[in-house]
Design an enzyme around this catalytic site. Structure first.
Site, mmCIF file in Angstrom:
data_model
loop_
_atom_site.group_PDB
_atom_site.id
_atom_site.type_symbol
_atom_site.label_atom_id
_atom_site.label_comp_id
_atom_site.label_asym_id
_atom_site.label_seq_id
_atom_site.Cartn_x
_atom_site.Cartn_y
_atom_site.Cartn_z
ATOM 1 N N SER A 1 0.804 -1.224 0.000
ATOM 2 C CA SER A 1 0.000 0.000 0.000
ATOM 3 C C SER A 1 0.834 1.270 0.000
ATOM 4 O O SER A 1 0.486 2.242 -0.671
ATOM 5 C CB SER A 1 -0.946 0.011 1.204
ATOM 6 N N HIS B 1 1.032 4.772 4.405
ATOM 7 C CA HIS B 1 0.348 5.357 3.248
ATOM 8 C C HIS B 1 0.778 6.812 3.060
ATOM 9 O O HIS B 1 1.075 7.239 1.944
ATOM 10 C CB HIS B 1 -1.166 5.318 3.428
#
Length: 167
Positions: free
Chosen positions: A89, A143
């Site tokens: 991610s 992230h």
């Protein structure tokens, strides 16, 4: 599939923050692990969708470098926040950040709502910022580090690959 068949793979290659100095390769290997089929499917969908667009814009070599560098930066950034992390991610958020700079007007859908890519990146980033203060099973800080790196790379490539250069 291999993680399900051989759970030792996850234990061996996951990024464990306290073990990074003894096993620095886990900063990279953790990008190839996922927490389950749904985690893998979401990441692969996002990578296929946004990655294919960005790769066409900046080229394969630059894309691969961006992807792995964003993954590494997100892994390093996650160390103070989490005991362990896994997944791609952070690298994918690097792709999103770069794409938000290079194609800010491109329409994407966030929860079935169409919006420009730049605004979508703000929405996703805000969700992760909130997520840092409302802990879950998501590495929100990773992230954000990945996206931040992607934005920096996008700014670096802006003159060469921005929408204004498209004919």
């Amino acid at each position: 599939i291999l993680q399900m068949i051989f759970p030792i793979l996850t234990d061996t290659f996951v990024l464990v923050s306290s073990e990074v100095f003894q096993r620095p390769w886990i900063l990279v290997t953790s990008m190839f692990l996922h927490g389950g089929a749904d985690h893998l499917i979401y990441n692969m969908f996002a990578l296929a969708l946004f990655g294919s667009i960005l790769e066409k814009i900046i080229g394969s070599k630059k894309f691969v470098v961006l992807y792995f560098a964003a993954g590494l930066i997100s892994a390093l950034g996650s160390i103070p926040f989490y005991e362990s992390v896994l997944g791609a991610s952070g690298a994918i958020f690097g792709v999103l950040g770069c794409l938000a700079v290079l194609r800010p007007k491109m329409t994407v859908y966030v929860g079935y709502v169409p919006m420009p890519m730049a605004l979508a990146a703000v929405v996703w980033g805000a969700g992760d910022l909130i997520g840092i203060f409302a802990p879950s099973n998501v590495a929100n800080a990773a992230h954000l580090f990945g996206m931040g790196f992607g934005i920096i790379v996008g700014l670096y490539y802006f003159k060469q690959f921005s929408e204004n250069k498209v004919k």
